[in-house]
Design an enzyme around this catalytic site. Sequence first.
Site, PDB file in Angstrom:
ATOM      1  N   ARG A   1     -47.650 -14.017 -78.575  1.00 22.78           N
ATOM      2  CA  ARG A   1     -48.359 -13.035 -77.963  1.00 22.78           C
ATOM      3  C   ARG A   1     -47.848 -11.491 -78.065  1.00 22.78           C
ATOM      4  NH1 ARG A   1     -48.926 -16.882 -72.375  1.00 22.78           N
ATOM      5  NH2 ARG A   1     -50.645 -17.639 -72.801  1.00 22.78           N
TER       6      ARG A   1
ATOM      7  N   GLY B   1     -56.386 -20.298 -68.961  1.00 23.62           N
ATOM      8  CA  GLY B   1     -57.093 -20.084 -67.690  1.00 23.62           C
ATOM      9  C   GLY B   1     -58.352 -19.288 -67.753  1.00 23.62           C
TER      10      GLY B   1
ATOM     11  N   GLY C   1     -56.229 -24.097 -73.455  1.00 20.87           N
ATOM     12  CA  GLY C   1     -54.842 -24.095 -74.135  1.00 20.87           C
ATOM     13  C   GLY C   1     -54.640 -25.284 -74.914  1.00 20.87           C
TER      14      GLY C   1
ATOM     15  N   LYS D   1     -59.562 -34.284 -67.141  1.00 23.16           N
ATOM     16  CA  LYS D   1     -60.400 -34.326 -65.924  1.00 23.16           C
ATOM     17  C   LYS D   1     -61.820 -33.807 -65.889  1.00 23.16           C
ATOM     18  CE  LYS D   1     -56.362 -34.863 -62.917  1.00 23.16           C
ATOM     19  NZ  LYS D   1     -55.469 -34.249 -62.014  1.00 23.16           N
TER      20      LYS D   1
HETATM   21  P1  ADP Z   1     -57.756 -27.657 -72.426  1.00 21.33           P
HETATM   22  O1  ADP Z   1     -56.421 -26.952 -71.867  1.00 21.33           O
HETATM   23  O2  ADP Z   1     -58.050 -27.310 -73.444  1.00 21.33           O
HETATM   24  O3  ADP Z   1     -58.742 -26.787 -71.403  1.00 21.33           O
HETATM   25  P2  ADP Z   1     -57.333 -29.877 -70.683  1.00 21.33           P
HETATM   26  O4  ADP Z   1     -56.034 -29.456 -70.132  1.00 21.33           O
HETATM   27  O5  ADP Z   1     -58.542 -30.140 -70.054  1.00 21.33           O
HETATM   28  O6  ADP Z   1     -57.818 -29.088 -72.148  1.00 21.33           O
HETATM   29  O7  ADP Z   1     -57.088 -31.470 -71.251  1.00 21.33           O
HETATM   30  C1  ADP Z   1     -56.213 -31.718 -72.351  1.00 21.33           C
HETATM   31  C2  ADP Z   1     -55.383 -33.074 -72.148  1.00 21.33           C
HETATM   32  O8  ADP Z   1     -56.477 -34.133 -71.897  1.00 21.33           O
HETATM   33  C3  ADP Z   1     -54.687 -33.184 -73.372  1.00 21.33           C
HETATM   34  O9  ADP Z   1     -53.331 -33.409 -72.825  1.00 21.33           O
HETATM   35  C4  ADP Z   1     -55.156 -34.810 -73.603  1.00 21.33           C
HETATM   36  O10 ADP Z   1     -54.182 -35.955 -73.766  1.00 21.33           O
HETATM   37  C5  ADP Z   1     -55.961 -35.167 -72.279  1.00 21.33           C
HETATM   38  N1  ADP Z   1     -56.797 -36.236 -72.660  1.00 21.33           N
HETATM   39  C6  ADP Z   1     -57.706 -36.240 -73.721  1.00 21.33           C
HETATM   40  N2  ADP Z   1     -58.392 -37.573 -73.482  1.00 21.33           N
HETATM   41  C7  ADP Z   1     -57.750 -38.388 -72.659  1.00 21.33           C
HETATM   42  C8  ADP Z   1     -58.090 -39.632 -72.225  1.00 21.33           C
HETATM   43  N3  ADP Z   1     -58.787 -40.501 -73.032  1.00 21.33           N
HETATM   44  N4  ADP Z   1     -57.024 -40.128 -71.298  1.00 21.33           N
HETATM   45  C9  ADP Z   1     -56.237 -39.255 -70.801  1.00 21.33           C
HETATM   46  N5  ADP Z   1     -56.001 -37.987 -71.192  1.00 21.33           N
HETATM   47  C10 ADP Z   1     -56.704 -37.568 -71.933  1.00 21.33           C
HETATM   48 MG    MG Z   2     -54.954 -27.645 -70.258  1.00 25.11          MG
END
Ligand code: ADP
Ligand code: MG
Length: 422
Positions: A40, A402, A379, A226
Site C-alpha cells: 500500500r 470493502g 480482498g 456467503k
Molecule cells: P472477497 O473477499 O473476494 O469478497 P469473500 O470474502 O466473499 O470474497 O469470500 C472468500 C472466501 O470464501 C474464501 O476464504 C473461500 O475459502 C470461501 N469459500 C469459497 N467457496 C467456499 C465453499 N464452497 N465453502 C466455504 N467457503 C468457501
Molecule cells: Mg473477503
Amino acid sequence: MNYNKKTVKDIDVTGKKVLLRCDFNVPQDKTTGAITDDKRIRAALPTIQYLLDQGAAVIACSHLGKPEPSFDKWVKKQTEKGKDPASLTKEKWEKSLKALTLAPVAKRLSELLGKDVVMAADVVGPDAQAKAAALKSGEIMLLENTRFEKGETKNDPELAKAMAGMAEVYVSDAFGAVHRAHASTAGVAAYLPAVSGFLIEKELEIMGGALANPKRPLVAILGGSKVSSKIGVINNLLDIADTIIIGGGMAYTFAKAQGGSVGKSLLEADWLDYCNEMLAKAKEKGVKFLLPVDNYCAAEFSADATPVLYDAMSIPDDMMGMDIGPKTVEAYVAAVKDAGTVIWNGPMGVFEFPAFAEGTRAVAKALAATDAITIIGGGDSAAAVAQLGFADKMTHISTGGGASLEFLEGKELPGVACLLDK
Ligand code: ADP
Ligand code: MG
C-alpha cells in the site's frame, strides 16, 4: 453516482500545501510492529512523486488499524472482549495507541522515496501545525494516525476544518477508505478544492467505466462464502450485466432454494427466498444466470480431505461442497470467452486448500486468456488471483476490499462523491 472526477492533473499544485489522504493501513507483525507488506505504501508513490515533482508541499495522512481514542470506550470494549476491568490501566490504553503509530510507515516511505519524511507527533495538534507551517515546496510530512482523533470516524466538522486549515488543496488517493464518511476521507473536502490521486483515478476509470458504460457482453462472476454479504452486489449487477455466474459457498443456498440437496455445505437458510427472487429478476431482465451443475465435495472442511464429485442438486447428507466441478468449469469458461468485460468478485471454492483451488484457478486462467476487460474486486478474490499467479494478466485488481464491494453495489461512496466533478 458520477465517476468522472477531477484529478491532480486538473489542478495547479505548484507551491501549494497539499493534504494527501493515503491508505497506509498496512499489515504489521503483532509482536515487533514491523510492516509485513508495504504494497500500500508503494502504491501511493506515483501520486506522491507527482505532487513533489510539481513543487507541492505534501502533508500526507492515513489511518492505521482501529485505535480507540477514548479511554472509557476502550475499557468498555476490552471488558466486552472478556478482559478483567481491574487490569485495564491508562498505561495499557496508551500502549495500545502507541502500537498504531504511523512512524514505521514514515520510515518505510522515506526509504522508498529516497528523501526525508517529517513525522508529526499528532494529527492537528501543535506539532503537526508547526511542521505543516514550516513545510516547503518539494518536502513531505506525515501526520499521525488520523484515528487517534475522536472526530475522525464521526466525520467531525471541527476536525475536518483543522486538517484542511493546514493545506490549500485536498488530494484523496485512499481508495480502500472511500466507502467511509470520515473527517480525513470526506469531511475535509468541504473546506478545500478536492481531487483524486492516480489510484482513485484508475479505480473510477476502470470499475466506474465497467458499471456505467461497459463493453458488452458484461459477465459478472460472483462467489465467495456467503450470499448475505453479496446481496447488494448481485442485485445491482442484475441491472447491469448480461450474464451472472455464481460459484463459491453461496451457490449452495441457491441450489437449496431450487429444491436441491446440499448436505453439509455452507447454507444460509434465511436467504432462500432472496435467491429465488434473484433468479426471477434475472428471468425478467433477460440476464443469463449460471449456477454450478457439479461440485467437488468433502466429508470435512480440511485441506487433507479427498475431493469427491457430485451433481450440484444431489450432494449427500454427509458431504459439503468445496469447489465447482469440471462440467461447471467448462460452462463458466465458455461464458467468459466472448465477454467484453468480466467483473469477478469471490472465489469459486475454498482456494486456500490446494485440492479445492482448481475451479478458482480455471476461472482465473480463462480471464487471463480473454481479450475482455477483466476486473477483480474483493480482498480474497485479489489474494486468490495473486496466489495462483495471474495478477499481471488482469486489466485491473481493485485495491479496496470493502470499498470495491460497495462500488459494485452501486452505492454512493462518500470519499468519491466529495471530489470535484470534471
Ligand atoms: P472477497 O473477499 O473476494 O469478497 P469473500 O470474502 O466473499 O470474497 O469470500 C472468500 C472466501 O470464501 C474464501 O476464504 C473461500 O475459502 C470461501 N469459500 C469459497 N467457496 C467456499 C465453499 N464452497 N465453502 C466455504 N467457503 C468457501
Ligand atoms: Mg473477503
